[in-house]
Design a protein around this motif. Sequence first.
Motif, mmCIF file in Angstrom:
data_model
loop_
_atom_site.group_PDB
_atom_site.id
_atom_site.type_symbol
_atom_site.label_atom_id
_atom_site.label_comp_id
_atom_site.label_asym_id
_atom_site.label_seq_id
_atom_site.Cartn_x
_atom_site.Cartn_y
_atom_site.Cartn_z
ATOM 1 N N VAL A 12 0.835 -1.171 0.107
ATOM 2 C CA VAL A 12 0.082 0.206 -0.070
ATOM 3 C C VAL A 12 0.844 0.993 -0.020
ATOM 4 O O VAL A 12 0.702 2.100 -0.772
ATOM 5 N N GLY A 13 2.004 1.249 0.689
ATOM 6 C CA GLY A 13 2.827 2.279 1.013
ATOM 7 C C GLY A 13 3.522 2.664 -0.310
ATOM 8 O O GLY A 13 3.805 3.875 -0.683
ATOM 9 N N LEU A 14 3.951 1.633 -1.013
ATOM 10 C CA LEU A 14 4.660 1.739 -2.395
ATOM 11 C C LEU A 14 3.379 2.605 -3.464
ATOM 12 O O LEU A 14 4.005 3.122 -4.470
ATOM 13 N N GLY A 15 2.333 2.260 -3.302
ATOM 14 C CA GLY A 15 1.305 2.697 -4.329
ATOM 15 C C GLY A 15 0.909 4.263 -4.273
ATOM 16 O O GLY A 15 0.433 5.014 -4.913
ATOM 17 N N LEU A 16 1.415 4.770 -3.003
ATOM 18 C CA LEU A 16 1.072 6.149 -2.539
ATOM 19 C C LEU A 16 1.946 7.247 -3.051
ATOM 20 O O LEU A 16 3.191 6.946 -2.759
ATOM 21 N N PRO A 17 1.820 8.104 -3.432
ATOM 22 C CA PRO A 17 3.085 9.294 -4.039
ATOM 23 C C PRO A 17 3.580 9.848 -2.674
ATOM 24 O O PRO A 17 2.854 10.024 -1.725
ATOM 25 N N ALA A 18 4.651 10.116 -2.880
ATOM 26 C CA ALA A 18 5.500 10.767 -1.593
ATOM 27 C C ALA A 18 5.437 12.316 -1.692
ATOM 28 O O ALA A 18 6.111 12.873 -2.749
ATOM 29 N N TRP A 19 4.740 13.017 -1.208
ATOM 30 C CA TRP A 19 4.403 14.466 -1.026
ATOM 31 C C TRP A 19 5.447 15.404 -0.055
ATOM 32 O O TRP A 19 5.493 14.631 1.223
ATOM 33 N N ALA A 20 5.916 16.338 -0.263
ATOM 34 C CA ALA A 20 6.724 16.971 0.568
ATOM 35 C C ALA A 20 5.969 18.129 1.380
ATOM 36 O O ALA A 20 6.519 18.976 1.882
ATOM 37 N N TYR A 21 4.726 18.283 0.987
ATOM 38 C CA TYR A 21 3.758 19.414 1.542
ATOM 39 C C TYR A 21 2.497 18.905 1.722
ATOM 40 O O TYR A 21 2.119 17.749 1.865
ATOM 41 N N ASP A 22 2.111 19.689 2.735
ATOM 42 C CA ASP A 22 0.686 19.665 3.470
ATOM 43 C C ASP A 22 -0.432 20.108 2.601
ATOM 44 O O ASP A 22 -1.567 19.372 2.325
ATOM 45 N N PHE A 23 -0.416 21.406 1.766
ATOM 46 C CA PHE A 23 -1.390 21.829 0.841
ATOM 47 C C PHE A 23 -0.645 22.709 0.075
ATOM 48 O O PHE A 23 0.434 23.003 0.013
ATOM 49 N N SER A 24 -1.455 23.091 -1.027
ATOM 50 C CA SER A 24 -1.021 23.949 -2.102
ATOM 51 C C SER A 24 -2.124 25.051 -2.434
ATOM 52 O O SER A 24 -3.104 24.854 -2.071
ATOM 53 N N ALA A 25 -1.588 26.232 -2.857
ATOM 54 C CA ALA A 25 -2.402 27.281 -3.036
ATOM 55 C C ALA A 25 -1.893 28.146 -3.970
ATOM 56 O O ALA A 25 -0.738 28.172 -4.295
ATOM 57 N N VAL A 26 -2.778 28.940 -4.777
ATOM 58 C CA VAL A 26 -2.419 29.617 -5.944
ATOM 59 C C VAL A 26 -2.075 31.166 -5.244
ATOM 60 O O VAL A 26 -2.730 31.493 -4.455
ATOM 61 N N ALA A 27 -0.797 31.323 -5.533
ATOM 62 C CA ALA A 27 -0.183 32.946 -4.778
ATOM 63 C C ALA A 27 -1.094 34.085 -5.859
ATOM 64 O O ALA A 27 -1.480 33.748 -6.614
ATOM 65 N N PRO A 28 -0.844 35.254 -5.239
ATOM 66 C CA PRO A 28 -1.654 36.281 -5.947
ATOM 67 C C PRO A 28 -1.156 36.559 -7.328
ATOM 68 O O PRO A 28 -1.670 37.241 -8.043
ATOM 69 N N SER A 29 0.121 36.235 -7.454
ATOM 70 C CA SER A 29 0.717 36.457 -8.693
ATOM 71 C C SER A 29 0.505 35.252 -9.823
ATOM 72 O O SER A 29 0.923 35.158 -10.774
ATOM 73 N N GLY A 30 -0.334 34.239 -9.201
ATOM 74 C CA GLY A 30 -0.694 33.243 -10.300
ATOM 75 C C GLY A 30 0.003 31.963 -10.371
ATOM 76 O O GLY A 30 -0.493 30.944 -10.731
#
Length: 101
Positions: A12-30
Motif C-alpha cells: 500500500v505504501g509503495l502505491g502512494l505518492p511521496a509528497w513533501a507538502y501539506d497543501f498547495s494554493a495559488v499565489a496572488p501572482s498566479g
Amino acid sequence: MKKTLLLIAALVGLGLPAWAYDFSAVAPSGQTLYYNIVNGNAAVTYPGASDDSPYKGYTKPEGALTIPATVTNSGTTYSVTKIGEYAFDGCSGLTTPNTYW
C-alpha cells in the motif's frame, strides 16, 4: 499473520505518492505554491519527494512571484512565516520576487 500485514502495508505504501507538502494554493501572482504547516504557521516548500527532483511532475513557479503574508486552506488561515530550504530549487525562471512580508 504479522508477515502478511507487513507485506500488505508495504505494498500500500509503495502505491502512494511521496509528497513533501501539506497543501498547495495559488499565489496572488498566479503561481501554485506549496506549504507545510509548522507550529501553526505556513512555510513555503517544494512539492516533490526530497530524494527526487523537487519539482518532478509539477510546474515550477516562473516570473515575478508574490508570496502572500497569509494563506487559507480548508477554512483555516495561516501566516506565511518561512521559506523552506529548497523551496525554489531549480526554479531558474523566477525573476525578482515581489513579497509582501
